[in-house]
Design a protein around this motif. Structure first.
Motif, short mmCIF file in Angstrom:
data_model
loop_
_atom_site.label_atom_id
_atom_site.label_comp_id
_atom_site.label_asym_id
_atom_site.label_seq_id
_atom_site.Cartn_x
_atom_site.Cartn_y
_atom_site.Cartn_z
N MET A 1 0.97 -0.69 -0.03
CA MET A 1 0.17 -0.20 -0.23
C MET A 1 0.69 0.85 0.19
O MET A 1 2.14 1.13 1.12
CB MET A 1 -0.59 0.01 1.37
CG MET A 1 -1.77 0.98 1.59
SD MET A 1 -3.57 1.70 2.91
CE MET A 1 -3.83 -0.56 2.36
N VAL A 2 0.44 2.35 -0.83
CA VAL A 2 1.18 3.72 -0.82
C VAL A 2 1.23 4.11 0.58
O VAL A 2 -0.03 4.33 1.34
CB VAL A 2 0.82 4.58 -1.67
CG1 VAL A 2 1.20 6.04 -2.11
CG2 VAL A 2 0.71 3.71 -3.38
N LYS A 3 1.80 5.23 0.87
CA LYS A 3 2.20 5.42 1.87
C LYS A 3 2.47 6.85 1.75
O LYS A 3 3.92 7.26 1.35
CB LYS A 3 3.18 5.40 3.12
CG LYS A 3 3.48 5.80 4.19
CD LYS A 3 3.56 5.15 6.05
CE LYS A 3 3.92 6.35 6.76
NZ LYS A 3 3.29 6.63 7.68
N VAL A 4 1.82 8.09 2.46
CA VAL A 4 1.93 9.13 1.89
C VAL A 4 1.76 10.33 3.81
O VAL A 4 1.17 9.93 4.94
CB VAL A 4 0.73 10.34 1.29
CG1 VAL A 4 0.35 11.37 0.61
CG2 VAL A 4 0.41 9.78 0.11
N THR A 5 3.05 10.99 3.30
CA THR A 5 3.16 11.78 4.33
C THR A 5 3.31 13.56 4.79
O THR A 5 4.27 13.37 3.20
CB THR A 5 5.02 11.38 5.65
OG1 THR A 5 4.59 10.05 6.07
CG2 THR A 5 5.28 11.68 6.22
N LEU A 6 2.18 14.11 4.74
CA LEU A 6 2.54 15.23 4.43
C LEU A 6 3.51 16.41 5.94
O LEU A 6 2.93 15.98 6.38
CB LEU A 6 1.45 15.94 4.13
CG LEU A 6 1.30 17.63 4.02
CD1 LEU A 6 1.75 18.17 2.90
CD2 LEU A 6 -0.24 17.87 4.13
N VAL A 7 4.26 16.55 5.12
CA VAL A 7 4.84 17.64 6.58
C VAL A 7 4.55 18.71 6.24
O VAL A 7 4.21 19.51 4.80
CB VAL A 7 6.71 17.28 6.34
CG1 VAL A 7 7.46 18.18 7.19
CG2 VAL A 7 6.49 15.83 6.25
N HIS A 8 3.83 19.33 7.16
CA HIS A 8 3.59 20.48 7.25
C HIS A 8 3.60 21.56 8.98
O HIS A 8 5.08 20.97 9.52
CB HIS A 8 1.97 20.55 7.38
CG HIS A 8 1.04 20.04 8.46
ND1 HIS A 8 0.94 20.17 9.52
CD2 HIS A 8 1.35 18.61 8.94
CE1 HIS A 8 0.28 19.60 10.96
NE2 HIS A 8 0.83 18.85 10.12
N ALA A 9 3.55 23.07 8.42
CA ALA A 9 3.92 23.30 9.67
C ALA A 9 2.82 24.61 9.93
O ALA A 9 1.58 24.67 8.91
CB ALA A 9 4.76 24.57 9.89
N SER A 10 1.67 25.01 11.36
CA SER A 10 1.11 25.28 12.11
C SER A 10 1.55 26.99 11.60
O SER A 10 -0.34 27.08 11.52
CB SER A 10 0.89 25.65 13.37
OG SER A 10 2.42 26.03 14.16
N TRP A 11 2.22 27.39 11.04
CA TRP A 11 2.56 28.60 10.45
C TRP A 11 2.29 29.29 9.42
O TRP A 11 1.70 30.28 8.43
CB TRP A 11 3.82 29.21 11.48
CG TRP A 11 5.11 28.60 11.09
CD1 TRP A 11 5.14 27.51 12.32
CD2 TRP A 11 5.21 28.46 9.75
NE1 TRP A 11 5.91 27.19 11.34
CE2 TRP A 11 6.53 27.12 10.00
CE3 TRP A 11 6.29 28.76 8.60
CZ2 TRP A 11 7.75 26.59 9.29
CZ3 TRP A 11 6.36 28.14 7.86
CH2 TRP A 11 7.91 27.13 8.82
N CYS A 12 1.99 27.54 8.29
CA CYS A 12 2.84 27.56 6.57
C CYS A 12 0.79 28.41 6.21
O CYS A 12 -0.17 28.04 6.66
CB CYS A 12 2.39 26.84 6.54
SG CYS A 12 1.96 26.29 5.03
N HIS A 13 0.63 29.25 5.10
CA HIS A 13 -0.57 29.98 4.90
C HIS A 13 -0.93 28.90 3.61
O HIS A 13 -2.72 28.41 3.52
CB HIS A 13 -0.41 31.37 4.59
CG HIS A 13 0.20 31.58 3.83
ND1 HIS A 13 1.10 31.66 3.83
CD2 HIS A 13 -0.12 31.49 2.33
CE1 HIS A 13 2.50 31.97 2.68
NE2 HIS A 13 1.89 31.78 1.34
N VAL A 14 0.07 28.52 3.20
CA VAL A 14 0.02 27.01 2.11
C VAL A 14 -0.99 25.84 2.89
O VAL A 14 -1.22 25.15 2.08
CB VAL A 14 0.74 27.09 1.08
CG1 VAL A 14 0.49 26.36 -0.07
CG2 VAL A 14 0.89 27.98 0.73
#
Length: 80
Positions: A1-14
């Motif tokens: 199964m494909v594994k997707v990880t999204l790295v994000h930030a709380s301060w990021c507007h996008v």
């Protein structure tokens, strides 16, 4: 199964747009999905391992697939 990880930030507007895209795709398709805040120890490890310089960054099956918000069609291609 494909594994997707999204790295994000709380301060990021996008980042909310990237989260919405992947959550919408998750509701339509079967793949492992996780979100990791870059400002956490796990996010720190990922940013070091993959040399992440900006968020949102999407990692699919251990490789950086997208920086920024991907086009839905391109995201679907990476899932198949």
């Amino acid at each position: 199964m494909v594994k997707v990880t999204l790295v994000h930030a709380s301060w990021c507007h996008v980042c909310p747009a990237a989260k919405k895209l992947w959550n919408d795709l998750k509701s339509e398709h079967d793949f492992d999905y996780e979100e990791v805040d870059i400002d956490t120890p796990e996010g720190d490890k990922l940013s070091e391992k993959y040399s992440i310089m900006s968020v949102p960054t999407t990692i699919i099956d251990g490789e950086i697939a997208f920086i920024g918000v991907p086009d839905k069609g391109e995201a679907l291609q990476k899932l198949s």
